[in-house]
Scaffold this motif. Structure first.
Motif, PDB file in Angstrom:
ATOM      1  N   ASN A 188       0.837  -1.191   0.000  1.00  0.00           N
ATOM      2  CA  ASN A 188       0.000   0.000   0.000  1.00  0.00           C
ATOM      3  C   ASN A 188       0.871   1.240   0.000  1.00  0.00           C
ATOM      4  O   ASN A 188       2.108   1.147   0.028  1.00  0.00           O
ATOM      5  CB  ASN A 188      -0.929   0.011   1.233  1.00  0.00           C
ATOM      6  N   GLY A 226       4.387   0.799   1.742  1.00  0.00           N
ATOM      7  CA  GLY A 226       4.428  -0.436   2.515  1.00  0.00           C
ATOM      8  C   GLY A 226       4.920  -1.584   1.643  1.00  0.00           C
ATOM      9  O   GLY A 226       4.335  -1.872   0.605  1.00  0.00           O
ATOM     10  N   SER A 227       6.014  -2.202   2.030  1.00  0.00           N
ATOM     11  CA  SER A 227       6.618  -3.282   1.256  1.00  0.00           C
ATOM     12  C   SER A 227       6.963  -4.431   2.177  1.00  0.00           C
ATOM     13  O   SER A 227       6.918  -4.297   3.390  1.00  0.00           O
ATOM     14  CB  SER A 227       7.895  -2.803   0.558  1.00  0.00           C
ATOM     15  N   LEU A 250       7.499   0.100   6.298  1.00  0.00           N
ATOM     16  CA  LEU A 250       7.138   1.342   5.629  1.00  0.00           C
ATOM     17  C   LEU A 250       8.405   2.082   5.263  1.00  0.00           C
ATOM     18  O   LEU A 250       9.274   2.270   6.114  1.00  0.00           O
ATOM     19  CB  LEU A 250       6.293   2.223   6.546  1.00  0.00           C
TER      20      LEU A 250
END
Lengths: 116, 113
Positions: free
Chosen positions: B32, B93-94, B101
Motif C-alpha cells: 500500500n 508499505g513493502s 514502511l
C-alpha cells in the motif's frame, strides 16, 4: 481519547548518559514502533513490537533497546547516548500490523533529543 | 531496497489553486501507500491510505492516486487554503524481510494568502 502520548517533548543529554523515551497509547493497538527523523532523510524504523512481550529490530536499531511489557507502553532506551543519536523521535501505533499491510499509523507528537 | 522520492522538496502556491504533490518509488511490489501530513513540531497524521489493488482514494478536498506499474503516486489538493500549509510525506508499505514502511523526505507546502 489521548491517542499516542510521548514524553518528554525535549531532552538534552551529554555523551554517555542514558535515558528512556516514553510512549503510551490508549487505543488498544497491538502494533507499536519507534522512528527517528533526521534532516534530509525519511523516517527510519528503530524497533517495533507486534504485541506485548514481542519486539524486533528495525532498520537502525544499534544503540537502542526496547521492551513491551504491556499493550499500552513501549519505552525506548538509550543506554549510552552518542551525538549521532541527536534526532527527533516518533512513536507510532496501529491496530495490528506495521502499517505496511494496510493499517493507518497513528503518531505521537515527537521527542526532540540533542546529545552534546 | 525500496527507495521513495518526493520532488520538489518545497512548493509555494497561491491560495485557491489546485495542486499536485508527487511521490515515486523504485519497487512496484508494494502492499500500500500512505500520505501523511506533518505540521512543524508535530507528529504525522495519516491522510489517505491506498491499497495496492486500488487506483485512488478521496477524502474531502484530497485525492490520492496510485500507479504501481510506473512507481508513482500523486496527492491532489483542490482549492488550496492557508491551513493546508505543512509538510506532506508519502510512505510505501513493502515486504523486504519484514513488513516495512519506507518514507520519502517530504514536500514542504506553503499556501500564500
Amino acid at each position: 481519547n489521548a491517542g499516542v502520548t510521548q514524553t518528554p517533548k525535549f531532552q538534552v543529554l551529554k555523551t554517555g548518559q542514558s535515558m528512556t523515551l516514553q510512549c503510551a497509547q490508549d487505543m488498544n493497538h497491538e502494533y507499536m514502533s519507534w522512528y527517528r527523523q533526521d534532516p534530509g532523510m525519511g523516517l527510519r524504523l528503530i524497533h517495533y513490537s507486534v504485541g506485548a512481550g514481542i519486539t524486533d529490530q528495525g532498520e537502525v536499531p544499534n544503540g537502542y533497546n526496547v521492551s513491551r511489557s504491556t499493550t499500552e507502553d513501549f519505552p525506548l532506551r538509550l543506554l549510552s547516548a552518542a551525538p549521532s543519536q541527536t534526532s527527533v523521535y516518533f512513536c507510532a501505533s496501529s491496530p495490528f500490523g506495521s502499517g505496511a499491510i494496510g493499517e493507518k499509523l497513528f503518531f505521537g507528537s515527537g521527542t526532540q533529543l540533542s546529545v552534546l | 531496497k525500496q527507495e521513495v522520492t518526493q520532488i520538489p522538496a518545497a512548493l509555494s502556491v497561491p491560495e485557491g489553486e489546485n495542486l499536485v504533490l508527487n511521490c515515486s518509488f523504485t519497487d512496484s511490489a508494494i502492499y500500500n501507500l500512505q500520505w501523511f501530513r506533518q505540521d512543524p513540531g508535530k507528529g504525522l497524521t495519516s491522510l489517505l491510505l491506498i491499497q495496492s489493488s486500488q487506483r485512488e482514494q478521496t477524502s474531502g478536498r484530497l485525492n490520492a492516486s496510485l500507479d504501481k506499474s510506473s512507481g508513482r503516486s500523486t496527492l491532489y489538493i483542490a482549492a488550496s487554503q492557508p491551513g493546508d500549509s505543512a509538510t506532506y510525506l508519502c510512505a510505501v508499505g513493502s515486504n523486504f524481510g519484514n513488513e516495512k514502511l519506507t518514507f520519502g523526505t517530504g514536500t514542504r507546502l506553503t499556501i500564500i494568502p
